[in-house]
Design a protein around this motif. Sequence first.
Motif, PDB file in Angstrom:
ATOM      1  N   LEU A  61      59.693  46.521   6.306  1.00 35.30           N
ATOM      2  CA  LEU A  61      59.560  47.240   7.574  1.00 35.30           C
ATOM      3  C   LEU A  61      58.384  48.215   7.568  1.00 35.30           C
ATOM      4  O   LEU A  61      57.778  48.476   8.606  1.00 35.30           O
ATOM      5  CB  LEU A  61      60.856  47.997   7.903  1.00 35.30           C
ATOM      6  CG  LEU A  61      62.082  47.152   8.238  1.00 35.30           C
ATOM      7  CD1 LEU A  61      63.263  48.054   8.561  1.00 35.30           C
ATOM      8  CD2 LEU A  61      61.805  46.205   9.395  1.00 35.30           C
ATOM      9  N   GLY A  62      58.056  48.777   6.398  1.00 33.36           N
ATOM     10  CA  GLY A  62      57.018  49.811   6.321  1.00 33.36           C
ATOM     11  C   GLY A  62      55.652  49.241   6.023  1.00 33.36           C
ATOM     12  O   GLY A  62      55.121  49.407   4.921  1.00 33.36           O
ATOM     13  N   ASP A  67      54.863  48.532  12.573  1.00 39.24           N
ATOM     14  CA  ASP A  67      56.231  48.553  12.065  1.00 39.24           C
ATOM     15  C   ASP A  67      56.760  47.130  11.975  1.00 39.24           C
ATOM     16  O   ASP A  67      56.436  46.272  12.806  1.00 39.24           O
ATOM     17  CB  ASP A  67      57.130  49.381  12.985  1.00 39.24           C
ATOM     18  CG  ASP A  67      58.470  49.680  12.341  1.00 39.24           C
ATOM     19  OD1 ASP A  67      58.551  50.647  11.568  1.00 39.24           O
ATOM     20  OD2 ASP A  67      59.430  48.933  12.595  1.00 39.24           O
ATOM     21  N   SER A  87      63.730  46.254   2.554  1.00 39.37           N
ATOM     22  CA  SER A  87      63.196  47.577   2.885  1.00 39.37           C
ATOM     23  C   SER A  87      63.891  48.687   2.113  1.00 39.37           C
ATOM     24  O   SER A  87      65.055  48.552   1.720  1.00 39.37           O
ATOM     25  CB  SER A  87      63.356  47.836   4.395  1.00 39.37           C
ATOM     26  OG  SER A  87      62.877  49.126   4.743  1.00 39.37           O
ATOM     27  N   ASP A  94      68.335  51.793  11.239  1.00 34.94           N
ATOM     28  CA  ASP A  94      67.208  50.913  10.926  1.00 34.94           C
ATOM     29  C   ASP A  94      67.671  49.458  10.829  1.00 34.94           C
ATOM     30  O   ASP A  94      66.997  48.542  11.308  1.00 34.94           O
ATOM     31  CB  ASP A  94      66.548  51.330   9.606  1.00 34.94           C
ATOM     32  CG  ASP A  94      65.817  52.660   9.719  1.00 34.94           C
ATOM     33  OD1 ASP A  94      65.172  52.893  10.752  1.00 34.94           O
ATOM     34  OD2 ASP A  94      65.905  53.464   8.771  1.00 34.94           O
TER      35      ASP A  94
END
Length: 235
Positions: A61-62, A67, A87, A94
């Motif tokens: 995700l990062g 994103d 992640s 999230d």
Amino acid sequence: MTHTQNSTGHRILVIDDEAAIRRFLHSALSSEEFHLNEAESGHEGLSVAASFRPDVILLDLGLPDMDGIEVIRRIREWSNVPVIILSVREQEDDKVAALDAGADDYLSKPFGVGELVARIRAALRRSLKNSEEPVFKSDDLTVDIPKRRVFANGGEIQLTPTEYDLLRLLITHAGKVLTHSQILKQIWGVAYKDQSQVLRVTISNLRKKIERDPSRPRHITTEPGVGYRLRLKEG
């Protein structure tokens, strides 16, 4: 940067900006006869996904340029390829956001290779399984979809229309986590998207009918704070 490994196995695309993670996944998954390709940014990952046509995407995700949730949304505009999130983000919000955007599964870093491989294989089985098959089977659960008949624990089970619709939805996405809001909107409508108690009661009633031990469910498992998953098991 992309890297490929010649193999006759399923194609896996890793989108992660950490070189160490990509090396680890390449080493771990190549030994499982998967064919790997890599990308270190969201834009590169989207480009590689379009040309490589992976069977499964492992997505962080990062990412440095966008994103990961935006990457999922863009992939879902043209593909239903299974997406498994890897992640360090462990917050339920999230996970829910990623799953609502179209991800199929979620693993928090650090994770074990065995669990990752099991999730990948479950995603592959699901993507190969025709959701319109006339009969669904998983362990001792059998559902004759055209006839709306359900068999479990050696006998036929009588379900209410709502219970059957819920089970049918879980079957359509067997192996995938469905969030509370996804299920509520599909079964009860948008007005019920926040009525999680309605869902909990129906899940409980359904488990009492199809599970050998409802307190230790084998078919419908709970993803705490996120949703539910119908497990895919060979009969």
